[in-house]
Design a protein around this motif. Structure first.
Motif, PDB file in Angstrom:
ATOM      1  N   GLY A  25       2.580  38.872  57.798  1.00 43.13           N
ATOM      2  CA  GLY A  25       2.259  40.270  58.080  1.00 43.13           C
ATOM      3  C   GLY A  25       0.767  40.503  58.292  1.00 43.13           C
ATOM      4  O   GLY A  25       0.338  41.106  59.271  1.00 43.13           O
ATOM      5  N   ARG A  26      -0.048  40.000  57.357  1.00 47.43           N
ATOM      6  CA  ARG A  26      -1.494  40.263  57.453  1.00 47.43           C
ATOM      7  C   ARG A  26      -2.174  39.410  58.524  1.00 47.43           C
ATOM      8  O   ARG A  26      -3.363  39.560  58.774  1.00 47.43           O
ATOM      9  CB  ARG A  26      -2.141  40.048  56.080  1.00 47.43           C
ATOM     10  CG  ARG A  26      -1.889  38.683  55.471  1.00 47.43           C
ATOM     11  CD  ARG A  26      -2.241  38.679  53.985  1.00 47.43           C
ATOM     12  NE  ARG A  26      -1.883  37.431  53.316  1.00 47.43           N
ATOM     13  CZ  ARG A  26      -0.684  37.187  52.802  1.00 47.43           C
ATOM     14  NH1 ARG A  26       0.279  38.076  52.918  1.00 47.43           N
ATOM     15  NH2 ARG A  26      -0.431  36.046  52.173  1.00 47.43           N
ATOM     16  N   SER A  35       7.432  46.925  61.815  1.00 48.88           N
ATOM     17  CA  SER A  35       7.770  46.383  60.501  1.00 48.88           C
ATOM     18  C   SER A  35       8.387  45.010  60.679  1.00 48.88           C
ATOM     19  O   SER A  35       9.407  44.867  61.357  1.00 48.88           O
ATOM     20  CB  SER A  35       8.753  47.310  59.770  1.00 48.88           C
ATOM     21  OG  SER A  35       9.116  46.745  58.537  1.00 48.88           O
ATOM     22  N   THR A  67       7.829  52.652  55.611  1.00 51.58           N
ATOM     23  CA  THR A  67       7.992  52.674  57.068  1.00 51.58           C
ATOM     24  C   THR A  67       9.347  53.260  57.444  1.00 51.58           C
ATOM     25  O   THR A  67       9.455  54.035  58.402  1.00 51.58           O
ATOM     26  CB  THR A  67       7.804  51.251  57.635  1.00 51.58           C
ATOM     27  OG1 THR A  67       6.516  50.794  57.227  1.00 51.58           O
ATOM     28  CG2 THR A  67       7.899  51.221  59.151  1.00 51.58           C
ATOM     29  N   GLU A 123      -4.712  39.650  49.600  1.00 50.44           N
ATOM     30  CA  GLU A 123      -3.284  39.343  49.521  1.00 50.44           C
ATOM     31  C   GLU A 123      -3.062  37.840  49.686  1.00 50.44           C
ATOM     32  O   GLU A 123      -2.091  37.284  49.183  1.00 50.44           O
ATOM     33  CB  GLU A 123      -2.508  40.136  50.590  1.00 50.44           C
ATOM     34  CG  GLU A 123      -1.016  40.174  50.335  1.00 50.44           C
ATOM     35  CD  GLU A 123      -0.290  41.249  51.133  1.00 50.44           C
ATOM     36  OE1 GLU A 123      -0.150  42.384  50.648  1.00 50.44           O
ATOM     37  OE2 GLU A 123       0.159  40.948  52.246  1.00 50.44           O
ATOM     38  N   GLN A 176       3.058  36.275  49.174  1.00 52.47           N
ATOM     39  CA  GLN A 176       2.522  37.486  48.511  1.00 52.47           C
ATOM     40  C   GLN A 176       3.533  38.047  47.522  1.00 52.47           C
ATOM     41  O   GLN A 176       3.884  39.222  47.570  1.00 52.47           O
ATOM     42  CB  GLN A 176       2.085  38.556  49.537  1.00 52.47           C
ATOM     43  CG  GLN A 176       3.160  39.116  50.472  1.00 52.47           C
ATOM     44  CD  GLN A 176       3.550  38.164  51.557  1.00 52.47           C
ATOM     45  OE1 GLN A 176       2.694  37.516  52.148  1.00 52.47           O
ATOM     46  NE2 GLN A 176       4.838  38.033  51.834  1.00 52.47           N
ATOM     47  N   THR A 225       9.921  43.132  58.474  1.00 49.40           N
ATOM     48  CA  THR A 225      11.237  43.039  57.848  1.00 49.40           C
ATOM     49  C   THR A 225      12.172  44.184  58.252  1.00 49.40           C
ATOM     50  O   THR A 225      13.379  44.068  58.179  1.00 49.40           O
ATOM     51  CB  THR A 225      11.071  43.126  56.321  1.00 49.40           C
ATOM     52  OG1 THR A 225      10.338  44.327  56.025  1.00 49.40           O
ATOM     53  CG2 THR A 225      10.322  41.927  55.778  1.00 49.40           C
TER      54      THR A 225
HETATM   55  O1  LIG Z   1       5.903  44.652  58.153  1.00 53.84           O
HETATM   56  P1  LIG Z   1       6.688  44.986  56.938  1.00 53.84           P
HETATM   57  O2  LIG Z   1       7.858  44.070  56.735  1.00 53.84           O
HETATM   58  O3  LIG Z   1       7.117  46.434  56.947  1.00 53.84           O
HETATM   59  O4  LIG Z   1       5.746  44.776  55.694  1.00 53.84           O
HETATM   60  C1  LIG Z   1       4.622  45.552  55.474  1.00 53.84           C
HETATM   61  C2  LIG Z   1       3.791  45.001  54.335  1.00 53.84           C
HETATM   62  O5  LIG Z   1       4.561  45.077  53.164  1.00 53.84           O
HETATM   63  C3  LIG Z   1       4.350  44.253  52.064  1.00 53.84           C
HETATM   64  O6  LIG Z   1       4.107  45.035  50.952  1.00 53.84           O
HETATM   65  C4  LIG Z   1       3.368  43.117  52.165  1.00 53.84           C
HETATM   66  O7  LIG Z   1       2.539  43.094  51.058  1.00 53.84           O
HETATM   67  C5  LIG Z   1       2.523  43.132  53.395  1.00 53.84           C
HETATM   68  O8  LIG Z   1       2.023  41.848  53.623  1.00 53.84           O
HETATM   69  C6  LIG Z   1       3.298  43.602  54.584  1.00 53.84           C
HETATM   70  O9  LIG Z   1       2.470  43.543  55.718  1.00 53.84           O
END
Ligand SMILES: O=P(O)(O)OC[C@H]1O[C@H](O)[C@H](O)[C@@H](O)[C@@H]1O
Length: 634
Positions: free
Chosen positions: A339-340, A276, A284, A426, A575, A278
């Motif tokens: 992230g993507r 993750s 998660t 996205e 996003q 964040t």
């Molecule tokens: O990797 P994380 O911080 O857990 O985020 C996971 C996902 O959550 C969000 O909803 C975003 O839309 C994504 O772009 C991201 O990859």
């Protein structure tokens, strides 16, 4: 020319060396000679020493060096005219029969062939699209991305997923730090760690070797690694390296997914990888907590259990440590990795190296880097990601096709469409441009797809006879698993590829009423059997789906998305659209907690939601918690 020539729209804070939090306003300006990054147009030879790529990354001046909307430029208008007066009068049946034209609509790089002769374009269309690309400063924008300019202006971030696959020794300084060196420090840590786990030096808390991995993450922290895992699962080098190891993904907060992820796994031999960026994503967090409890239940509640069985990939060390994961078991990445766009970071590196070895992952990085170099240095006219991106813009904004399908003729790419769906939708699903102005032209396709031939037996009816959906067909010269059946006219792979070659022509040519009539069909049935054709598609033909080619494919599509965003003048790297639903879910969660455990009446929602919530509450029960979380104690 715009009526309002100069706008002053706050877009956040961009760091300048002297005044780090000075707010800037992104605005259109008249000075066409505003600072642009210096363009490097020659390709570096591979035998030369890596060079210092950039130390500049603050103001995205390229976005300011324009005083009119892209849709108001003569280049855009010329394409509109061309679509209306020229292309609308053509049919692919005739276009594709023009051999000279088809010969021109073909490009190749490093084993990857793009045949775009079945797109509704003629060489003149491409000239106009290249002119539009130059007007939109595509070359400068992509160079700014590679150099680490903070082109994600709304979040004040660089966009540097390309640095994740830069060769060791390349230098790229961002805010005084060589980030490629940082990338390789993490990759080396992953190499060492995955080697230790794979060769049995790192064992579970009961002394058993670790051979099962559950990667817990969602969105960009899940879709890329899962697509990559599936792509490699039947590839010969990767599958030999995997042996009897098992890699599963746990993404959905639906508890059913926990059951499926842990089913028949021995916890003593299982490692959880919490992924993750964040480390605050609800799905998660809950899934990680659930798997942690599953491990503790079976292996005992000790620091050793967590240390041996739980690792993390994140940018948020504090939260990782708070969760109980040892700092040395965290594999970091950086806020300049979206992230993507993160599969090449620890997000993909750790699970894939544990399952298949670091060497396999490194081949994937090399393939992606090869495509990066091509994207960065090749002239627009033969540049594969640029061509795909321009065709996307053409189909969406000028021919008004608002969806796009992706058909990999490879079962191993079954999760590729889902990854591209997130990557593209996205990124380019936006309603304002980078200046905050509402876009007055269509942007952001609906992406979907399935491997061929499965898709053919599902939604291809619509593609052939219903709405027009431009398609990408992706095929491979060799199979990952060649099989021949005696008595069959061709090998199983040839059987698959026969469809890959047939479908694009069926879409382009269609079938006229006369052709149906000649087949002796009764007059009343003829309209039902006519195929209008003139349905555009591109064909990508690649050698064999291995780690290197998977890397090329990933980078090709990542850059396609960026190209479209650059031309549409939108920010493909934020996003905010995913936030509103999350905030409302917080409110519902609080209500569920208070109604279930503290008898509060459902209130504060509209009539429909209140009614639905009441019905849901009546028919289900919560949990028998020993200590229920109480919002008022927060
Ligand atoms: O990797 P994380 O911080 O857990 O985020 C996971 C996902 O959550 C969000 O909803 C975003 O839309 C994504 O772009 C991201 O990859």
């Amino acid at each position: 020319m715009r009526e309002e020539k100069c706008r002053n729209v706050p877009v956040g804070f961009v760091s300048f060396p002297s005044t780090p939090t000075q707010p800037i306003h992104l605005q259109r300006i008249h000075n066409k000679r505003a600072q642009l990054p210096i363009l490097v147009t020659t390709q570096r030879r591979s035998n030369r020493k890596p060079i210092v790529v950039s130390t500049v990354q603050s103001v995205p001046s390229i976005y300011q060096a324009t005083d009119e909307r892209i849709s108001n430029t003569s280049e855009w208008k010329a394409l509109e005219e061309h679509a209306k007066n020229v292309i609308s009068k053509t049919h692919l049946r005739d276009l594709v029969n023009d051999d000279k034209r088809s010969e021109k609509l073909w490009a190749e790089f490093d084993g990857c062939i793009l045949d775009y002769s079945r797109q509704r374009v003629i060489p003149e269309t491409m000239k106009l699209l290249f002119a539009l690309a130059r007007k939109a400063k595509l070359e400068e924008k992509k160079e700014a991305m590679f150099r680490g300019y903070k082109i994600n202006v709304t979040e004040d971030r660089s966009v540097l997923h390309t640095a994740l696959r830069a060769p060791k020794g390349t230098q790229l300084y961002i805010d005084g730090v060589d980030i490629v060196d940082e990338v390789w420090q993490v990759l080396e840590k992953i190499r060492t760690f995955s080697d230790r786990v794979r060769n049995g030096q790192h064992v579970g808390v009961t002394g058993r070797p670790i051979k099962n991995f559950i990667a817990i993450g969602i969105g960009g922290s899940y879709l890329g690694p899962e697509f990559l895992h599936e792509a490699l699962r039947t590839e010969k080098v990767a599958s030999a390296a995997a042996g009897d190891r098992v890699l599963r993904f746990l993404s959905n907060v639906d508890p059913v997914d926990v059951k499926r992820a842990t089913d028949k796994l021995n916890p003593e031999e299982t490692m959880a990888i919490v992924v993750s960026k964040t480390f605050t994503t609800r799905e998660t967090s809950i899934n990680a907590k659930t798997i942690k409890d599953w491990l503790i239940y079976h292996l005992g509640d000790s620091a050793e259990t967590i240390k041996k069985h739980v690792v993390a990939c994140s940018t948020n060390l504090d939260k990782v440590v708070k969760f109980g994961i040892a700092p040395e078991n965290m594999f970091p990445f950086w806020d300049w990795v979206g992230g993507r766009y993160s599969v090449c970071s620890a997000v993909g590196a750790l699970p894939i190296s544990l399952q298949y070895s670091f060497d396999v992952f490194e081949r994937f990085l090399k393939g992606a880097h090869s495509m990066d170099t091509h994207f960065r240095y090749a002239p627009l006219e033969g540049n594969l990601p640029v061509l795909l991106g321009l065709l996307g813009v053409w189909n969406m904004s000028f021919l008004n096709y608002n969806a796009r399908a992706i058909h990999p003729y490879s079962e191993a790419l079954l999760r590729f469409p889902a990854h591209i769906q997130q990557l593209d939708m996205e990124s380019n699903g936006k309603h304002v441009n980078i200046f905050g102005e509402v876009v007055d032209y269509p942007v952001g396709e609906i992406d979907f797809g399935e491997p061929g031939t499965n898709g053919q037996h599902s939604f291809f009816q619509l593609l052939h006879m219903g709405q027009v959906v431009p398609c990408d067909f992706i095929g491979f010269i060799e199979s990952q698993n060649p099989v021949c059946e005696e008595g069959e006219p061709v090998s199983n792979h040839d059987e698959l590829m026969a469809n890959f070659f047939a479908q694009p022509d069926a879409l382009a040519f269609g079938k006229t009423a006369d052709e149906v009539r000649q087949e002796g069909k009764p007059e009343w049935l003829i309209p039902h059997m006519v195929f209008t054709g003139n349905r555009p598609s591109s064909c990508l033909l690649m050698p064999v789906l291995d780690a290197y080619v998977t890397g090329q494919l990933l980078a090709l599509y990542e850059h396609r998305t960026a190209v479209q965003g650059f031309i549409w003048e939108i920010n493909s790297f934020d996003q905010f659209g995913v936030e509103l639903g999350k905030v409302l879910a917080n409110k519902v969660r609080k209500q569920l907690n208070e109604s279930r455990y503290f008898n509060k009446k459902i209130s504060g929602f509209n009539h429909s939601t209140t009614k639905l919530l009441n019905r849901y509450m009546e028919g289900s029960v919560g949990c028998a918690f020993e200590h229920v979380f109480h919002y008022e104690d927060e």
